[in-house]
Design an enzyme around this catalytic site. Sequence first.
Site, PDB file in Angstrom:
ATOM      1  NE  ARG A  78       1.934  -4.531  11.240  1.00 28.34           N
ATOM      2  CZ  ARG A  78       3.057  -4.477  10.506  1.00 28.34           C
ATOM      3  NH1 ARG A  78       4.148  -5.124  10.902  1.00 28.34           N
ATOM      4  NH2 ARG A  78       3.085  -3.782   9.414  1.00 28.34           N
ATOM      5  CE  LYS A  86      -2.205  -0.793   3.888  1.00 28.59           C
ATOM      6  NZ  LYS A  86      -1.643  -2.084   4.333  1.00 28.59           N
ATOM      7  NE  ARG A  98       6.042  -0.290  10.313  1.00 31.64           N
ATOM      8  CZ  ARG A  98       4.910  -0.339   9.620  1.00 31.64           C
ATOM      9  NH1 ARG A  98       4.894   0.113   8.374  1.00 31.64           N
ATOM     10  NH2 ARG A  98       3.820  -0.834  10.137  1.00 31.64           N
ATOM     11  NE  ARG A 112       7.595  -2.623   6.174  1.00 32.93           N
ATOM     12  CZ  ARG A 112       6.275  -2.501   6.144  1.00 32.93           C
ATOM     13  NH1 ARG A 112       5.670  -1.996   5.090  1.00 32.93           N
ATOM     14  NH2 ARG A 112       5.545  -2.916   7.155  1.00 32.93           N
ATOM     15  NE  ARG A 153      -4.339  -0.845   9.921  1.00 31.13           N
ATOM     16  CZ  ARG A 153      -3.249  -0.286   9.372  1.00 31.13           C
ATOM     17  NH1 ARG A 153      -3.274   0.949   8.963  1.00 31.13           N
ATOM     18  NH2 ARG A 153      -2.157  -0.988   9.226  1.00 31.13           N
TER      19      ARG A 153
HETATM   20  P1  AMP Z   1       0.805   0.906   8.974  1.00 34.52           P
HETATM   21  O1  AMP Z   1       1.984   1.805   8.817  1.00 34.52           O
HETATM   22  O2  AMP Z   1      -0.353   1.308   8.095  1.00 34.52           O
HETATM   23  O3  AMP Z   1       1.146  -0.550   8.845  1.00 34.52           O
HETATM   24  O4  AMP Z   1       0.266   1.105  10.472  1.00 34.52           O
HETATM   25  C1  AMP Z   1       1.072   0.787  11.580  1.00 34.52           C
HETATM   26  C2  AMP Z   1       0.240   0.681  12.836  1.00 34.52           C
HETATM   27  O5  AMP Z   1      -0.375   1.948  13.113  1.00 34.52           O
HETATM   28  C3  AMP Z   1      -0.915  -0.299  12.783  1.00 34.52           C
HETATM   29  O6  AMP Z   1      -0.519  -1.635  13.037  1.00 34.52           O
HETATM   30  C4  AMP Z   1      -1.813   0.263  13.895  1.00 34.52           C
HETATM   31  O7  AMP Z   1      -1.283  -0.032  15.169  1.00 34.52           O
HETATM   32  C5  AMP Z   1      -1.670   1.755  13.684  1.00 34.52           C
HETATM   33  N1  AMP Z   1      -2.659   2.260  12.714  1.00 34.52           N
HETATM   34  C6  AMP Z   1      -2.400   2.835  11.504  1.00 34.52           C
HETATM   35  N2  AMP Z   1      -3.533   3.191  10.890  1.00 34.52           N
HETATM   36  C7  AMP Z   1      -4.548   2.828  11.725  1.00 34.52           C
HETATM   37  C8  AMP Z   1      -5.960   2.895  11.644  1.00 34.52           C
HETATM   38  N3  AMP Z   1      -6.579   3.415  10.570  1.00 34.52           N
HETATM   39  N4  AMP Z   1      -6.677   2.420  12.691  1.00 34.52           N
HETATM   40  C9  AMP Z   1      -6.078   1.902  13.775  1.00 34.52           C
HETATM   41  N5  AMP Z   1      -4.754   1.784  13.921  1.00 34.52           N
HETATM   42  C10 AMP Z   1      -3.982   2.243  12.902  1.00 34.52           C
END
Ligand code: AMP
Length: 197
Positions: A150, A13, A139, A127, A88
């Site tokens: 996740r 994404k 991360r 990654r 999400r």
């Molecule tokens: P990402 O970088 O999109 O993989 O997001 C990393 C982490 O941020 C996720 O595993 C969640 O803990 C949190 N997070 C990001 N976007 C959301 C969302 N829309 N709703 C809830 N938690 C989020």
Amino acid sequence: MRLILLGPPGAGKGTQSQIIAEKCGIPQLSTGDMLRAAVKAGSPVGLKAKEIMAAGGLVPDEVVVGIIAERISEPDCVRGFILDGFPRTLPQAAALDALLKSKSLKMDCVIELKVDDAILASRIETRARETLAAGGTVRADDNAEALKTRLMAYYRETAPLTGYYFAHGLLKTVDGMAPIGEVTGQIDDVLGLVQAG
Ligand code: AMP
């Protein structure tokens, strides 16, 4: 053009959002990036999100909805934006609909990146390795244990959004298993149709 990119962690994404953002001249809005920045800054939102994110859980809806509500009101979002990692959950999707409606706006398209579960772990590992090799910091949630959480959160909370957006006539699915350039090509085709329509 207002777009959502949907897909499990490691689906690509972020990579594809960046490419579209550059091509279309609209911002990529990644709630993950915004939350990581908040964690780094030690802001109240960051303090709330830190542990949840490290464990691979979802940050409460009201927190991310608040972040997105503020962000899409900024001037660079006037011509559109790409949502990467938001919504999400179904309540987040409903809140987004209400938010857009209050501005007399609507979503143009939701693109789902479909990938096999089996390759997600190796993509996340790659990654992490590449980040380390580039001298960056891995991360906190790019490890096997957090990835499991996740993925569970994805299938429980986020996967139902494909049905939601299908029902709204917005869902387009592309093959996220293809090489990056091919996925971009498929997305271009989808966006060409959306713009023509
Ligand atoms: P990402 O970088 O999109 O993989 O997001 C990393 C982490 O941020 C996720 O595993 C969640 O803990 C949190 N997070 C990001 N976007 C959301 C969302 N829309 N709703 C809830 N938690 C989020």
